[in-house]
Design a protein around this motif. Structure first.
Motif, PDB file in Angstrom:
ATOM      1  N   ASN A   1       0.815  -1.204   0.000  1.00 62.06           N
ATOM      2  CA  ASN A   1       0.000   0.000   0.000  1.00 62.06           C
ATOM      3  C   ASN A   1       0.856   1.264   0.000  1.00 62.06           C
ATOM      4  N   THR A   2       2.034   1.182   0.620  1.00 62.17           N
ATOM      5  CA  THR A   2       2.916   2.342   0.684  1.00 62.17           C
ATOM      6  C   THR A   2       3.869   2.412  -0.499  1.00 62.17           C
ATOM      7  N   TYR A   3       4.325   1.254  -0.952  1.00 62.02           N
ATOM      8  CA  TYR A   3       5.381   1.235  -1.962  1.00 62.02           C
ATOM      9  C   TYR A   3       4.972   0.560  -3.271  1.00 62.02           C
ATOM     10  N   SER A   4       3.666   0.407  -3.508  1.00 65.76           N
ATOM     11  CA  SER A   4       3.249  -0.252  -4.741  1.00 65.76           C
ATOM     12  C   SER A   4       3.788   0.485  -5.970  1.00 65.76           C
ATOM     13  N   THR A   5       3.906   1.812  -5.853  1.00 65.76           N
ATOM     14  CA  THR A   5       4.400   2.597  -6.984  1.00 65.76           C
ATOM     15  C   THR A   5       5.829   2.199  -7.348  1.00 65.76           C
ATOM     16  N   ILE A   6       6.712   2.081  -6.336  1.00 59.06           N
ATOM     17  CA  ILE A   6       8.100   1.726  -6.664  1.00 59.06           C
ATOM     18  C   ILE A   6       8.214   0.247  -7.034  1.00 59.06           C
ATOM     19  N   VAL A   7       7.293  -0.598  -6.522  1.00 57.02           N
ATOM     20  CA  VAL A   7       7.286  -2.008  -6.924  1.00 57.02           C
ATOM     21  C   VAL A   7       6.926  -2.111  -8.399  1.00 57.02           C
ATOM     22  N   TYR A   8       5.857  -1.414  -8.800  1.00 56.27           N
ATOM     23  CA  TYR A   8       5.420  -1.488 -10.196  1.00 56.27           C
ATOM     24  C   TYR A   8       6.387  -0.791 -11.151  1.00 56.27           C
TER      25      TYR A   8
ATOM     26  N   THR B   1      -0.640  -1.221  16.846  1.00 53.05           N
ATOM     27  CA  THR B   1       0.477  -2.132  16.590  1.00 53.05           C
ATOM     28  C   THR B   1       0.658  -2.306  15.080  1.00 53.05           C
ATOM     29  N   GLN B   2      -0.435  -2.118  14.332  1.00 49.55           N
ATOM     30  CA  GLN B   2      -0.325  -2.145  12.877  1.00 49.55           C
ATOM     31  C   GLN B   2       0.671  -1.100  12.396  1.00 49.55           C
ATOM     32  N   ASN B   3       0.579   0.108  12.963  1.00 54.74           N
ATOM     33  CA  ASN B   3       1.491   1.171  12.548  1.00 54.74           C
ATOM     34  C   ASN B   3       2.918   0.923  13.022  1.00 54.74           C
ATOM     35  N   VAL B   4       3.063   0.320  14.214  1.00 51.56           N
ATOM     36  CA  VAL B   4       4.413  -0.008  14.698  1.00 51.56           C
ATOM     37  C   VAL B   4       5.083  -0.979  13.737  1.00 51.56           C
ATOM     38  N   ALA B   5       4.369  -2.062  13.399  1.00 51.78           N
ATOM     39  CA  ALA B   5       4.927  -3.066  12.483  1.00 51.78           C
ATOM     40  C   ALA B   5       5.160  -2.474  11.101  1.00 51.78           C
ATOM     41  N   ASN B   6       4.216  -1.647  10.653  1.00 52.55           N
ATOM     42  CA  ASN B   6       4.339  -1.044   9.336  1.00 52.55           C
ATOM     43  C   ASN B   6       5.554  -0.132   9.254  1.00 52.55           C
ATOM     44  N   ALA B   7       5.786   0.653  10.332  1.00 53.44           N
ATOM     45  CA  ALA B   7       6.915   1.585  10.342  1.00 53.44           C
ATOM     46  C   ALA B   7       8.238   0.835  10.228  1.00 53.44           C
ATOM     47  N   ILE B   8       8.332  -0.301  10.930  1.00 51.99           N
ATOM     48  CA  ILE B   8       9.579  -1.088  10.905  1.00 51.99           C
ATOM     49  C   ILE B   8       9.823  -1.650   9.515  1.00 51.99           C
ATOM     50  N   VAL B   9       8.792  -2.275   8.927  1.00 49.52           N
ATOM     51  CA  VAL B   9       8.945  -2.893   7.604  1.00 49.52           C
ATOM     52  C   VAL B   9       9.172  -1.834   6.533  1.00 49.52           C
ATOM     53  N   GLN B  10       8.440  -0.716   6.614  1.00 45.55           N
ATOM     54  CA  GLN B  10       8.587   0.337   5.620  1.00 45.55           C
ATOM     55  C   GLN B  10       9.976   0.951   5.628  1.00 45.55           C
ATOM     56  N   GLN B  11      10.617   0.906   6.791  1.00 49.05           N
ATOM     57  CA  GLN B  11      11.950   1.501   6.892  1.00 49.05           C
ATOM     58  C   GLN B  11      12.979   0.711   6.073  1.00 49.05           C
ATOM     59  N   PHE B  12      12.905  -0.622   6.136  1.00 49.52           N
ATOM     60  CA  PHE B  12      13.944  -1.398   5.454  1.00 49.52           C
ATOM     61  C   PHE B  12      13.525  -1.940   4.089  1.00 49.52           C
TER      62      PHE B  12
ATOM     63  N   PRO C   1      12.352  -0.604   1.150  1.00 46.36           N
ATOM     64  CA  PRO C   1      12.901  -0.025  -0.083  1.00 46.36           C
ATOM     65  C   PRO C   1      14.331  -0.471  -0.360  1.00 46.36           C
ATOM     66  N   THR C   2      15.155  -0.522   0.700  1.00 49.11           N
ATOM     67  CA  THR C   2      16.539  -0.985   0.530  1.00 49.11           C
ATOM     68  C   THR C   2      16.559  -2.465   0.176  1.00 49.11           C
ATOM     69  N   PHE C   3      15.707  -3.236   0.848  1.00 47.05           N
ATOM     70  CA  PHE C   3      15.612  -4.675   0.595  1.00 47.05           C
ATOM     71  C   PHE C   3      15.214  -4.933  -0.864  1.00 47.05           C
ATOM     72  N   LEU C   4      14.201  -4.188  -1.331  1.00 46.93           N
ATOM     73  CA  LEU C   4      13.722  -4.349  -2.707  1.00 46.93           C
ATOM     74  C   LEU C   4      14.803  -3.932  -3.703  1.00 46.93           C
ATOM     75  N   ASN C   5      15.523  -2.860  -3.377  1.00 44.27           N
ATOM     76  CA  ASN C   5      16.568  -2.360  -4.269  1.00 44.27           C
ATOM     77  C   ASN C   5      17.716  -3.352  -4.394  1.00 44.27           C
ATOM     78  N   ASN C   6      18.058  -3.992  -3.277  1.00 46.39           N
ATOM     79  CA  ASN C   6      19.206  -4.912  -3.271  1.00 46.39           C
ATOM     80  C   ASN C   6      18.844  -6.314  -3.752  1.00 46.39           C
ATOM     81  N   CYS C   7      17.643  -6.761  -3.425  1.00 48.23           N
ATOM     82  CA  CYS C   7      17.277  -8.153  -3.704  1.00 48.23           C
ATOM     83  C   CYS C   7      16.195  -8.303  -4.767  1.00 48.23           C
ATOM     84  N   GLY C   8      15.599  -7.193  -5.194  1.00 45.26           N
ATOM     85  CA  GLY C   8      14.539  -7.289  -6.178  1.00 45.26           C
ATOM     86  C   GLY C   8      13.352  -8.071  -5.637  1.00 45.26           C
TER      87      GLY C   8
END
Length: 505
Positions: free
Chosen positions: A284-291, A410-421, A423-430
């Protein structure tokens, strides 16, 4: 589900007013993803770097977490569920104006608006599901609550289609191509506020605050069809509250002191965090960079996001006929397994397909979009809708507001953690990153199978028994001297004719 009477229809109406609070969340969760694609927004704020862009997103999350953990519960408890929703809507209106009219180049003002909007949603998203849960009869509570998640999809739907329309007219709109997307958020809180004053407060809140039985009856007479239903429910609520008052604390400490409540809180925290780490929150946050890894045309990506939001509404509707028929546990497990399979297929298709000329072919792109739509098909009625349903119905009255506020954020806590890493994960590992989500979904299915009990059609006052706690209704019946814990004797209730007529209006 029973006959659709006038009062049952009114019950649906007031529940949907409360559920509209979720449109606020769905819109805002999507709007920032949308405006980042506007060149005018980037220029207006002097081309913010990646850290600043991350701070804009984090600011909202921090506001929502603070409000959900520390203010949402007390506000809904002390001032009422309606005031909690109203306060949230007012803050969203203020925050929207702050963002739209931020001085040129002052990204700090825009970030401040994001903090305020987070605070507003933390209040509204705590009070809304409690309101629905406390006024809905048990046999249709799950069905009504499924609209809570569907309205999240409605929020995304509005945001992405407004954004798509604006991307088609950037030359004409200029800077208003992003301001229009943001200011549209004023519409929903104004609609909610216009209706909140006319809908009843919950009977549980009236009885908890000063034992206001007449007000509680007046509230219930608007949504229950017979005198017996009203008095039975009043009796059950009184019994539960009396026991909780005598035997259990109503402060935050009760969340840790009572073993049964503590178990529920742990389960709710895990389920709500799990909802976001399935991959849905990230998409929901990064669908644009995924697509962008598959498609190059920004307008095409905006259209895909808008279509995804549209289908999200239809997919969530599946919860309305399945959640009370098959149960919460069935949907959790089936949804998690389906999502896991979809994530494995997406990762495999993208990573194992030849890449001629450095770009994916159109069929591969279409396949990925289709499978991610299938992911939404499994997610929306299960971990999307059912997580909110389960969370809103498992806590006893004395801790419900605090627990729902903490669990939902807790949804936002988990989301904040995953959203932080991510973009880098997607950039490095596709797309290999999606194997991680496949594994998480598989583990969530196993977790629900072994640890989460079914709550289908159990009254709010008696959920404690499922988790090893006391039956608050039966214990409370002893304290107030009721002969039958579940059925009131109408002849023993002294209501004169004038009072009866007033209550039935």
């Amino acid at each position: 589900m029973g006959l659709m009477t006038g009062k049952r229809a009114y019950n649906w109406y007031i529940s949907l007013v409360a559920a509209t609070c979720m449109v606020l969340y769905g819109y805002d969760a999507s709007v920032y993803n949308a405006v980042q694609g506007s060149k005018h927004w980037v220029t207006y704020f002097n081309e913010p770097n990646t850290q600043t862009i991350g701070a804009v997103n984090t600011a909202y999350t921090v506001g929502a977490i603070v409000a959900g953990f520390f203010f949402g519960g007390p506000v809904a408890d002390y001032f009422g569920r309606r005031i909690g929703m109203a306060a949230g809507c007012v803050l969203v209106i203020i925050a929207t104006l702050i963002q739209v009219f931020s001085p040129r180049g002052n990204i700090g003002c825009f970030i401040g608006g994001r903090v305020v909007i987070g605070l507003g949603q933390g209040l509204a998203l705590t009070a809304g599901p409690i309101y629905i849960g406390e006024l809905s009869p048990p046999e249709i509570r799950g069905t009504i609550m499924s609209f809570w998640q569907m309205f999240y999809s409605v929020g995304s739907f509005i945001a992405y289609w407004v954004n798509y329309a604006c991307t088609k007219h950037t030359g004409t709109l200029g800077e208003w191509d992003w301001k229009m997307v943001v200011i549209f958020q004023l519409l929903v809180p104004i609609i909610i506020l216009a209706q909140l004053w006319a809908i009843p407060e919950t009977p549980r809140w009236y009885i908890q605050h000063g034992n206001r039985l007449d007000d509680a009856r007046a509230s219930l007479y608007r949504v229950r069809d017979t005198d017996q239903e009203v008095e039975d429910e009043i009796l059950v609520i009184r019994e539960a509250i009396e026991f909780e008052k005598e035997a259990i604390s109503s402060s935050y400490s009760a969340l840790w002191k009572d073993k049964s409540v503590r178990k529920r809180l742990y389960l709710a925290l895990i389920l709500n965090a799990g909802q976001q780490i399935t991959g849905q929150g990230t998409l929901n946050t990064y669908s644009t960079i995924v697509y962008k890894k598959v498609f190059k045309d920004a307008s095409q990506i905006a259209l895909i996001n808008a279509l995804n939001a549209t289908f999200g509404i239809l997919f969530t509707l599946n919860a309305t006929w399945t959640v009370d028929r098959f149960g919460r546990k069935f949907l959790f497990i089936t949804g998690a397994i389906g999502m896991s399979i979809c994530m494995m297929i997406v990762a495999t298709v993208e990573t194992q397909t030849p890449n001629p000329n450095g770009a994916k072919t159109v069929p591969v792109g279409i396949s990925i979009v289709f499978i991610l739509f299938m992911f939404a098909f499994f997610y929306k009625p299960s971990w999307g809708a059912t997580t909110w349903i389960w969370t809103s119905e498992v806590f006893s009255m004395n801790v419900r507001a605090q627990a729902v506020g903490m669990a939902s954020q807790t949804q936002n806590v988990a989301n904040a953690i995953v959203q932080q890493f991510f973009p880098t994960f997607l950039n490095n590992c596709g797309f290999y990153a999606f194997y991680m989500f496949a594994g998480i979904c598989g583990m969530l299915a196993a977790f629900v199978w072994f640890f989460v009990p079914e709550t289908k059609k159990v009254s709010l006052e008696e959920t404690d028994v499922l988790f090893g706690g006391s039956n608050h209704v039966e214990k409370g019946a002893d304290l107030i001297g009721a002969e039958d814990a579940h059925h009131a004797r109408l002849e023993s209730i002294e209501i004169d004719d004038d009072m009866a007529r007033r209550l039935r209006r």
